[in-house]
Design a protein around this motif. Structure first.
Motif, PDB file in Angstrom:
ATOM      1  N   PRO A 136       0.863  -1.192   0.000  1.00  0.00           N
ATOM      2  CA  PRO A 136       0.000   0.000   0.000  1.00  0.00           C
ATOM      3  C   PRO A 136       0.894   1.236   0.000  1.00  0.00           C
ATOM      4  O   PRO A 136       1.928   1.246   0.672  1.00  0.00           O
TER       5      PRO A 136
ATOM      6  N   TYR B  51       6.245  -6.738  19.359  1.00  0.00           N
ATOM      7  CA  TYR B  51       5.849  -5.509  20.060  1.00  0.00           C
ATOM      8  C   TYR B  51       4.598  -5.683  20.911  1.00  0.00           C
ATOM      9  O   TYR B  51       4.425  -4.962  21.889  1.00  0.00           O
TER      10      TYR B  51
ATOM     11  N   ARG C 241       5.880   8.005  -0.641  1.00  0.00           N
ATOM     12  CA  ARG C 241       7.028   7.477   0.137  1.00  0.00           C
ATOM     13  C   ARG C 241       8.117   7.035  -0.846  1.00  0.00           C
ATOM     14  O   ARG C 241       8.571   5.888  -0.810  1.00  0.00           O
TER      15      ARG C 241
ATOM     16  N   ASP D  61       4.276  -3.437   4.285  1.00  0.00           N
ATOM     17  CA  ASP D  61       4.562  -2.009   4.475  1.00  0.00           C
ATOM     18  C   ASP D  61       5.747  -1.620   3.588  1.00  0.00           C
ATOM     19  O   ASP D  61       6.690  -2.403   3.450  1.00  0.00           O
ATOM     20  N   VAL D  62       5.719  -0.393   3.068  1.00  0.00           N
ATOM     21  CA  VAL D  62       6.778   0.024   2.150  1.00  0.00           C
ATOM     22  C   VAL D  62       8.107   0.259   2.883  1.00  0.00           C
ATOM     23  O   VAL D  62       9.167   0.246   2.265  1.00  0.00           O
ATOM     24  N   ASP D  63       8.040   0.458   4.204  1.00  0.00           N
ATOM     25  CA  ASP D  63       9.244   0.883   4.920  1.00  0.00           C
ATOM     26  C   ASP D  63       9.932  -0.235   5.688  1.00  0.00           C
ATOM     27  O   ASP D  63      10.780   0.025   6.527  1.00  0.00           O
TER      28      ASP D  63
ATOM     29  N   LYS E 209      -5.461   1.944   4.309  1.00  0.00           N
ATOM     30  CA  LYS E 209      -4.593   0.816   3.962  1.00  0.00           C
ATOM     31  C   LYS E 209      -5.411  -0.437   3.642  1.00  0.00           C
ATOM     32  O   LYS E 209      -5.084  -1.183   2.709  1.00  0.00           O
TER      33      LYS E 209
ATOM     34  N   GLU F 246      -6.293  -1.224  11.952  1.00  0.00           N
ATOM     35  CA  GLU F 246      -6.742  -2.115  10.860  1.00  0.00           C
ATOM     36  C   GLU F 246      -5.973  -3.436  10.933  1.00  0.00           C
ATOM     37  O   GLU F 246      -6.494  -4.483  10.550  1.00  0.00           O
TER      38      GLU F 246
ATOM     39  N   ARG G 298       1.549   5.700  -0.716  1.00  0.00           N
ATOM     40  CA  ARG G 298       1.361   7.086  -1.164  1.00  0.00           C
ATOM     41  C   ARG G 298       2.529   7.928  -0.654  1.00  0.00           C
ATOM     42  O   ARG G 298       2.825   7.920   0.550  1.00  0.00           O
TER      43      ARG G 298
ATOM     44  N   GLY H 109       2.608  -4.674   9.532  1.00  0.00           N
ATOM     45  CA  GLY H 109       3.947  -4.739   8.944  1.00  0.00           C
ATOM     46  C   GLY H 109       3.997  -5.624   7.727  1.00  0.00           C
ATOM     47  O   GLY H 109       3.726  -5.185   6.618  1.00  0.00           O
TER      48      GLY H 109
ATOM     49  N   TRP I  96      -4.588   6.315  10.512  1.00  0.00           N
ATOM     50  CA  TRP I  96      -3.646   5.389  11.153  1.00  0.00           C
ATOM     51  C   TRP I  96      -4.295   4.589  12.281  1.00  0.00           C
ATOM     52  O   TRP I  96      -5.002   5.166  13.116  1.00  0.00           O
ATOM     53  N   GLY I  97      -4.024   3.294  12.291  1.00  0.00           N
ATOM     54  CA  GLY I  97      -4.271   2.486  13.473  1.00  0.00           C
ATOM     55  C   GLY I  97      -5.388   1.466  13.399  1.00  0.00           C
ATOM     56  O   GLY I  97      -6.431   1.676  12.788  1.00  0.00           O
TER      57      GLY I  97
HETATM   58  C1  UD2 Z   1       2.184   0.181  11.884  1.00  0.00           C
HETATM   59  C2  UD2 Z   1       2.041  -1.159  11.176  1.00  0.00           C
HETATM   60  C3  UD2 Z   1       1.358  -0.930   9.844  1.00  0.00           C
HETATM   61  C4  UD2 Z   1      -0.001  -0.336  10.049  1.00  0.00           C
HETATM   62  C5  UD2 Z   1       0.111   0.941  10.886  1.00  0.00           C
HETATM   63  C6  UD2 Z   1      -1.220   1.444  11.403  1.00  0.00           C
HETATM   64  C7  UD2 Z   1       3.836  -2.588  11.921  1.00  0.00           C
HETATM   65  C8  UD2 Z   1       5.244  -2.994  11.758  1.00  0.00           C
HETATM   66  N1  UD2 Z   1       3.370  -1.719  11.022  1.00  0.00           N
HETATM   67  O1  UD2 Z   1       3.108   0.904  11.094  1.00  0.00           O
HETATM   68  O2  UD2 Z   1       1.242  -2.150   9.121  1.00  0.00           O
HETATM   69  O3  UD2 Z   1      -0.845  -1.279  10.640  1.00  0.00           O
HETATM   70  O4  UD2 Z   1       0.921   0.779  12.063  1.00  0.00           O
HETATM   71  O5  UD2 Z   1      -2.057   1.879  10.381  1.00  0.00           O
HETATM   72  O6  UD2 Z   1       3.154  -3.047  12.801  1.00  0.00           O
HETATM   73  N2  UD2 Z   1       1.591   4.450   3.758  1.00  0.00           N
HETATM   74  C9  UD2 Z   1       2.049   5.215   2.664  1.00  0.00           C
HETATM   75  N3  UD2 Z   1       1.798   6.554   2.639  1.00  0.00           N
HETATM   76  C10 UD2 Z   1       1.122   7.190   3.633  1.00  0.00           C
HETATM   77  C11 UD2 Z   1       0.680   6.424   4.741  1.00  0.00           C
HETATM   78  C12 UD2 Z   1       0.948   5.060   4.786  1.00  0.00           C
HETATM   79  O7  UD2 Z   1       2.668   4.685   1.734  1.00  0.00           O
HETATM   80  O8  UD2 Z   1       0.934   8.408   3.522  1.00  0.00           O
HETATM   81  C13 UD2 Z   1       1.742   2.972   3.733  1.00  0.00           C
HETATM   82  C14 UD2 Z   1       3.180   2.501   3.745  1.00  0.00           C
HETATM   83  O9  UD2 Z   1       3.281   1.273   3.081  1.00  0.00           O
HETATM   84  C15 UD2 Z   1       3.413   2.352   5.243  1.00  0.00           C
HETATM   85  C16 UD2 Z   1       2.091   1.719   5.694  1.00  0.00           C
HETATM   86  O10 UD2 Z   1       1.109   2.396   4.890  1.00  0.00           O
HETATM   87  O11 UD2 Z   1       4.525   1.538   5.546  1.00  0.00           O
HETATM   88  C17 UD2 Z   1       1.776   1.848   7.190  1.00  0.00           C
HETATM   89  O12 UD2 Z   1       1.846   3.206   7.615  1.00  0.00           O
HETATM   90  P1  UD2 Z   1       2.994   3.713   8.631  1.00  0.00           P
HETATM   91  O13 UD2 Z   1       4.306   3.216   8.151  1.00  0.00           O
HETATM   92  O14 UD2 Z   1       2.852   5.160   8.830  1.00  0.00           O
HETATM   93  O15 UD2 Z   1       2.580   2.998   9.983  1.00  0.00           O
HETATM   94  P2  UD2 Z   1       3.518   2.432  11.173  1.00  0.00           P
HETATM   95  O16 UD2 Z   1       4.951   2.495  10.841  1.00  0.00           O
HETATM   96  O17 UD2 Z   1       3.101   3.032  12.447  1.00  0.00           O
END
Ligand code: UD2
Ligand code: MN
Length: 317
Positions: free
Chosen positions: A89, A188, A93, A154-156, A130, A220, A91, A195, A217-218
């Motif tokens: 998923p 975690y 990045r 996740d992309v990161d 997502k 899902e 946008r 992830g 965020w969160g």
């Molecule tokens: C955690 C989770 C993630 C997701 C999120 C809550 C882990 C390791 N990861 O990551 O899977 O459940 O919490 O929603 O548990 N993205 C974009 N552009 C944006 C926003 C999101 O490309 O503007 C994509 C991208 O692939 C990113 C993923 O959505 O890796 C999850 O978003 P995050 O990286 O901000 O969330 P994070 O690191 O808190």
């Protein structure tokens, strides 16, 4: 005593000679390390070729010899044990995408997988969703081929260990990103399911995929965990020593702010999971491009409903 004085004097002489030698050696060493040029004389490029933040174009040049357009690959010498679609998923990045592609292609090829990478980009500046992107990505990937495994990625996140196979367990959905550097390489929390996750298409259908209702965020990911349990399956995890990842550092994205309402939605999973999900997913596929290193799906997933409509399913205009 005369003999001893002589001895004493010569000792002093030797000591001072010895310190001179030491001094000279230290000087020579530091000259060799810090001043003298060694090896080939051409100056190293301004931007090191080993620096990870390459442009997408540079990564394409480096990686596309082995990969077919659309980010497709199959091992040349044997029949792959897994046919895997990797769905990301996405946008805004771009640097994360470059790092992921640069890392993932050789990783997947070392695992001798038959694979294709799908980038599912959310069109527009509306709130990120997502779950909707994943449901759309799976639907489109299954139009192309009968994948034996789908990886939700996740992309990161960059996998660190080649033994963390990007294939599916026959009976159990698997959480692959167990140990992430950001969380000191420890799980975690016990129900963590975000992830990187692997499911067969059948397992995904059984859970009814992701909810379409989690905007921003969160939760899902926690919702998906509950779906796995509610649909009568158990989740699997590879050992912590193998399922290791680096998370590229980032801030929370604009348009993906934490949504407190998602916590309330999570409590309703039991009631909603069979009617809200893959079976009710709606989206508009705006384009599908075969880029050199990935298949790019541009998707309109619709907009978050205004407060007076909350609770109703939104569909793209
Ligand atoms: C955690 C989770 C993630 C997701 C999120 C809550 C882990 C390791 N990861 O990551 O899977 O459940 O919490 O929603 O548990 N993205 C974009 N552009 C944006 C926003 C999101 O490309 O503007 C994509 C991208 O692939 C990113 C993923 O959505 O890796 C999850 O978003 P995050 O990286 O901000 O969330 P994070 O690191 O808190
Ligand atoms: Mn992240």
């Amino acid at each position: 005593m005369g003999c001893c004085r002589h001895l004493w004097r010569s000792r002093r002489l030797w000591r001072s000679r010895f310190s001179l030698v030491l001094l000279a050696a230290a000087f020579a060493l530091s000259y060799a390390f810090f001043v003298a040029p060694s090896g080939p004389q051409a100056e190293c490029p301004v931007v090191s070729p080993f620096f990870p933040l390459l442009t997408l174009e540079a990564i394409r040049k480096k990686r596309s010899t082995s990969v077919s357009p659309g980010g497709f690959y199959r091992p040349p010498d044997c029949r792959a044990r897994h046919r895997t679609a990797i769905v990301v998923p996405y946008r805004k990045r771009l640097t994360h995408l470059g790092a992921l592609l640069d890392h993932l292609h050789p990783f997947l090829q070392r695992q001798q997988l038959h694979y294709r990478i799908y980038l599912v980009e959310q069109w527009g500046n509306g709130t990120f969703n997502k779950g909707r992107l994943y449901n759309a990505g799976v639907r489109e990937a299954l139009r192309d081929a009968t994948w034996s495994c789908i990886i939700f990625h996740d992309v990161d996140l960059l996998p660190e260990d080649d033994r963390n196979t990007y294939g599916c367990h026959q009976d159990k959905p698997s959480h692959l990103s167990v140990a992430i550097d950001k969380f000191a390489y420890r799980l975690y929390y016990p129900q963590a399911f975000g992830g990187v996750v692997a499911m067969t298409p059948d397992q995904f259908r059984k859970t009814n995929g992701y909810s379409n209702q989690f905007w921003g965020w969160g939760q899902e990911d926690d919702n998906l965990w509950q779906r796995v349990i509610l649909s009568g399956m158990q989740a699997a995890r590879p050992p912590e020593a193998i399922a290791r990842y680096k998370m590229i550092k980032h801030e929370r994205d604009a348009g993906n702010e934490r949504n407190p309402r998602n916590v309330d939605l999570l409590r309703r999973t039991k009631l909603d999971w069979s009617s809200d999900g893959f079976n009710s997913s709606t989206y508009k596929l705006l384009s599908k491009e075969l880029e050199p290193l990935y298949t790019h799906l541009m998707v309109d997933v619709g907009k978050k409903a205004p407060p007076y409509l909350r609770g109703n399913t939104t569909t793209p205009a």
